[in-house]
Design a protein around this motif. Structure first.
Motif, PDB file in Angstrom:
ATOM      1  N   ILE A  82      17.183   2.019 -12.790  1.00  0.00           N
ATOM      2  CA  ILE A  82      16.405   3.213 -12.450  1.00  0.00           C
ATOM      3  C   ILE A  82      15.554   2.697 -10.994  1.00  0.00           C
ATOM      4  CG2 ILE A  82      14.722   4.779 -13.036  1.00  0.00           C
ATOM      5  CD1 ILE A  82      16.077   4.480 -16.278  1.00  0.00           C
ATOM      6  N   PHE A  83      14.916   1.701 -11.300  1.00  0.00           N
ATOM      7  CA  PHE A  83      13.877   1.387 -10.135  1.00  0.00           C
ATOM      8  C   PHE A  83      14.886   0.927  -8.869  1.00  0.00           C
ATOM      9  CE2 PHE A  83      12.774  -2.686  -7.700  1.00  0.00           C
ATOM     10  CZ  PHE A  83      11.386  -2.207  -7.026  1.00  0.00           C
ATOM     11  N   ILE A  84      16.108   0.357  -8.838  1.00  0.00           N
ATOM     12  CA  ILE A  84      16.778   0.327  -7.610  1.00  0.00           C
ATOM     13  C   ILE A  84      17.249   1.719  -7.264  1.00  0.00           C
ATOM     14  CG2 ILE A  84      18.941  -0.672  -6.769  1.00  0.00           C
ATOM     15  CD1 ILE A  84      18.577  -3.073  -8.789  1.00  0.00           C
ATOM     16  N   ASN A  85      17.628   2.429  -8.011  1.00  0.00           N
ATOM     17  CA  ASN A  85      18.163   3.760  -7.621  1.00  0.00           C
ATOM     18  C   ASN A  85      17.030   4.470  -6.865  1.00  0.00           C
ATOM     19  OD1 ASN A  85      18.964   6.727  -8.546  1.00  0.00           O
ATOM     20  ND2 ASN A  85      20.761   5.653  -7.842  1.00  0.00           N
ATOM     21  N   GLY A  86      15.967   4.398  -7.434  1.00  0.00           N
ATOM     22  CA  GLY A  86      14.783   5.241  -7.169  1.00  0.00           C
ATOM     23  C   GLY A  86      14.316   4.587  -5.702  1.00  0.00           C
ATOM     24  N   LYS A  87      14.392   3.328  -5.360  1.00  0.00           N
ATOM     25  CA  LYS A  87      14.230   2.930  -3.991  1.00  0.00           C
ATOM     26  C   LYS A  87      15.128   3.505  -3.032  1.00  0.00           C
ATOM     27  CE  LYS A  87      10.576   0.276  -4.253  1.00  0.00           C
ATOM     28  NZ  LYS A  87       9.590   0.236  -3.508  1.00  0.00           N
ATOM     29  N   VAL A  88      16.558   3.523  -3.500  1.00  0.00           N
ATOM     30  CA  VAL A  88      17.835   3.589  -2.501  1.00  0.00           C
ATOM     31  C   VAL A  88      18.030   5.101  -2.319  1.00  0.00           C
ATOM     32  CG1 VAL A  88      20.087   3.319  -1.940  1.00  0.00           C
ATOM     33  CG2 VAL A  88      18.680   1.549  -3.108  1.00  0.00           C
ATOM     34  N   TYR A  89      17.938   5.941  -3.449  1.00  0.00           N
ATOM     35  CA  TYR A  89      18.327   7.475  -3.545  1.00  0.00           C
ATOM     36  C   TYR A  89      17.342   8.521  -3.965  1.00  0.00           C
ATOM     37  CZ  TYR A  89      23.256   5.664  -2.828  1.00  0.00           C
ATOM     38  OH  TYR A  89      24.524   5.435  -2.186  1.00  0.00           O
ATOM     39  N   GLY A  90      16.256   7.760  -4.416  1.00  0.00           N
ATOM     40  CA  GLY A  90      15.097   8.657  -4.839  1.00  0.00           C
ATOM     41  C   GLY A  90      15.411   9.136  -6.363  1.00  0.00           C
ATOM     42  N   GLY A  91      16.287   8.376  -6.969  1.00  0.00           N
ATOM     43  CA  GLY A  91      16.423   8.583  -8.416  1.00  0.00           C
ATOM     44  C   GLY A  91      15.272   8.710  -9.371  1.00  0.00           C
ATOM     45  N   TRP A  92      15.315   9.280 -10.533  1.00  0.00           N
ATOM     46  CA  TRP A  92      14.298   9.218 -11.546  1.00  0.00           C
ATOM     47  C   TRP A  92      15.002   8.979 -13.213  1.00  0.00           C
ATOM     48  CZ3 TRP A  92      16.058  13.290  -8.503  1.00  0.00           C
ATOM     49  CH2 TRP A  92      16.722  14.258  -9.113  1.00  0.00           C
ATOM     50  N   LYS A  93      13.901   8.590 -13.798  1.00  0.00           N
ATOM     51  CA  LYS A  93      14.153   8.517 -15.242  1.00  0.00           C
ATOM     52  C   LYS A  93      14.287   9.999 -15.791  1.00  0.00           C
ATOM     53  CE  LYS A  93      14.290   6.901 -19.449  1.00  0.00           C
ATOM     54  NZ  LYS A  93      15.461   6.224 -20.075  1.00  0.00           N
ATOM     55  N   SER A  94      15.460  10.204 -16.231  1.00  0.00           N
ATOM     56  CA  SER A  94      15.906  11.517 -16.754  1.00  0.00           C
ATOM     57  C   SER A  94      14.984  11.943 -18.058  1.00  0.00           C
ATOM     58  CB  SER A  94      17.263  11.635 -16.983  1.00  0.00           C
ATOM     59  OG  SER A  94      17.579  13.108 -17.361  1.00  0.00           O
ATOM     60  N   GLY A  95      14.756  13.174 -18.003  1.00  0.00           N
ATOM     61  CA  GLY A  95      13.877  13.753 -19.438  1.00  0.00           C
ATOM     62  C   GLY A  95      14.996  14.405 -20.253  1.00  0.00           C
ATOM     63  N   ILE A  96      16.225  14.584 -20.224  1.00  0.00           N
ATOM     64  CA  ILE A  96      17.132  15.242 -20.752  1.00  0.00           C
ATOM     65  C   ILE A  96      17.657  14.116 -21.680  1.00  0.00           C
ATOM     66  CG2 ILE A  96      19.445  16.403 -20.747  1.00  0.00           C
ATOM     67  CD1 ILE A  96      18.703  16.969 -17.784  1.00  0.00           C
ATOM     68  N   GLU A  97      17.862  14.624 -23.061  1.00  0.00           N
ATOM     69  CA  GLU A  97      18.669  13.723 -24.091  1.00  0.00           C
ATOM     70  C   GLU A  97      19.910  13.301 -23.652  1.00  0.00           C
ATOM     71  OE1 GLU A  97      19.819  14.086 -28.706  1.00  0.00           O
ATOM     72  OE2 GLU A  97      18.919  15.731 -28.022  1.00  0.00           O
ATOM     73  N   GLY A  98      20.089  11.829 -23.893  1.00  0.00           N
ATOM     74  CA  GLY A  98      21.074  11.440 -23.455  1.00  0.00           C
ATOM     75  C   GLY A  98      21.452  10.815 -22.101  1.00  0.00           C
ATOM     76  N   ILE A  99      20.647  11.263 -21.286  1.00  0.00           N
ATOM     77  CA  ILE A  99      20.959  11.084 -19.904  1.00  0.00           C
ATOM     78  C   ILE A  99      19.455   9.860 -19.297  1.00  0.00           C
ATOM     79  CG2 ILE A  99      20.795  11.799 -17.588  1.00  0.00           C
ATOM     80  CD1 ILE A  99      23.113  12.931 -19.647  1.00  0.00           C
ATOM     81  N   ASP A 100      19.916   8.762 -18.874  1.00  0.00           N
ATOM     82  CA  ASP A 100      19.009   7.817 -18.717  1.00  0.00           C
ATOM     83  C   ASP A 100      18.371   8.249 -17.199  1.00  0.00           C
ATOM     84  OD1 ASP A 100      19.210   6.336 -21.167  1.00  0.00           O
ATOM     85  OD2 ASP A 100      20.969   5.663 -20.305  1.00  0.00           O
ATOM     86  N   LEU A 101      19.225   8.290 -16.141  1.00  0.00           N
ATOM     87  CA  LEU A 101      19.068   8.345 -14.590  1.00  0.00           C
ATOM     88  C   LEU A 101      19.569   9.574 -14.106  1.00  0.00           C
ATOM     89  CD1 LEU A 101      18.230   7.095 -12.071  1.00  0.00           C
ATOM     90  CD2 LEU A 101      20.542   6.027 -12.035  1.00  0.00           C
ATOM     91  N   GLU A 102      18.968  10.201 -13.190  1.00  0.00           N
ATOM     92  CA  GLU A 102      19.390  11.473 -12.436  1.00  0.00           C
ATOM     93  C   GLU A 102      18.962  10.929 -10.802  1.00  0.00           C
ATOM     94  OE1 GLU A 102      18.499  15.624 -13.533  1.00  0.00           O
ATOM     95  OE2 GLU A 102      17.388  14.601 -15.239  1.00  0.00           O
TER      96      GLU A 102
END
Length: 244
Positions: A82-102
């Motif tokens: 999630i950290f790496i994706n946040g740096k590259v694509y601006g991704g974030w830790k999801s708040g939706i059940e069963g989903i880790d990354l958006e």
């Protein structure tokens, strides 16, 4: 899309790898002999001709460690991804059940369920993941009906020769790390940073491990060995499986 440097990864690891080591030691220190004896098969030890208390104790503790560390480190790797994706694509830790990354890329919203390796679940668990993907997609489209949502099961190691699973894509190992970072070599580049202070931390763990083995062996000998030193299999099986 932004590039992430290995220095960024190394800094993250240095600042966070201690959490993994602390949790593995805490898990070992919190282990109860009663609990592990109740959830392991006593017949298996007899069938394997185990003769000493220490053999049984090491088998119990090592099985716990193997299972528990996979879970703890899997959670830690999820945070790294999630950290790496946040740096590259601006991704974030999801708040939706069963989903880790958006994250968004090329006009698509990717929702990612992250697992350690490819063989992580049985049929019912995979069915649950698919259901979570469908529910998450509906949730996301509620606020944006035109949103193109893509479901991904990402695995930190291993291989999946056929990524397209119909309802979702399964990316493992190199494919997964490249997918979240845009870097085809990241899956090998992260190996060195992960070894930060590994020997020092493992020495601490081995001390805790040795103490637990000694303490459990002493207790087991007192409770489940006869006066002549032989294991009292009847008493052990009764403790594990008696209806009373």
């Amino acid at each position: 899309m932004q590039q992430i440097s290995l220095n960024d990864v190394s800094t993250y690891v240095e600042n966070n790898i201690g959490t993994f080591h602390q949790k593995r030691i805490a898990s070992l220190d919190g282990l109860s002999l009663t609990k592990v004896l109740k959830r392991k098969n006593p017949y298996l030890f007899k069938a394997k001709y185990v003769l000493t208390a220490e053999e049984i104790i090491r088998g119990l503790v090592d099985a716990h460690i193997s299972s528990n560390e996979e879970t703890i480190f899997g959670d830690w790797l999820e945070g790294l991804a999630i950290f790496i994706n946040g740096k590259v694509y601006g991704g974030w830790k999801s708040g939706i059940e069963g989903i880790d990354l958006e994250f968004d890329n090329n006009g698509q919203r990717f929702m990612v369920n992250i697992k350690s390796g490819p063989n992580w679940g049985n049929a019912s668990q995979i069915k649950k993941m698919k259901s979570d993907f469908k529910t998450a997609a509906k949730t996301l489209r509620t606020s944006n009906s035109g949103l193109q949502v893509v479901a991904i099961n990402g695995c930190c190691y291993g291989k999946s020769p056929n990524p397209d699973k119909g309802d979702y894509f399964k990316y493992c190992g190199q494919r997964f790390w490249e997918f979240i970072s845009g870097n085809a070599e990241l899956y090998t580049e992260i190996i060195e940073p992960l070894g930060h202070k590994a020997k020092e931390k493992n020495d601490e763990f081995q001390q805790s491990y040795a103490q637990r083995i000694n303490m459990f062996t002493k207790t087991f000998t007192c409770e489940y060995c006869k006066d002549n030193g032989a294991i009292d299999w009847k008493k052990l099986v009764e403790f594990n499986s008696s209806a009373s």
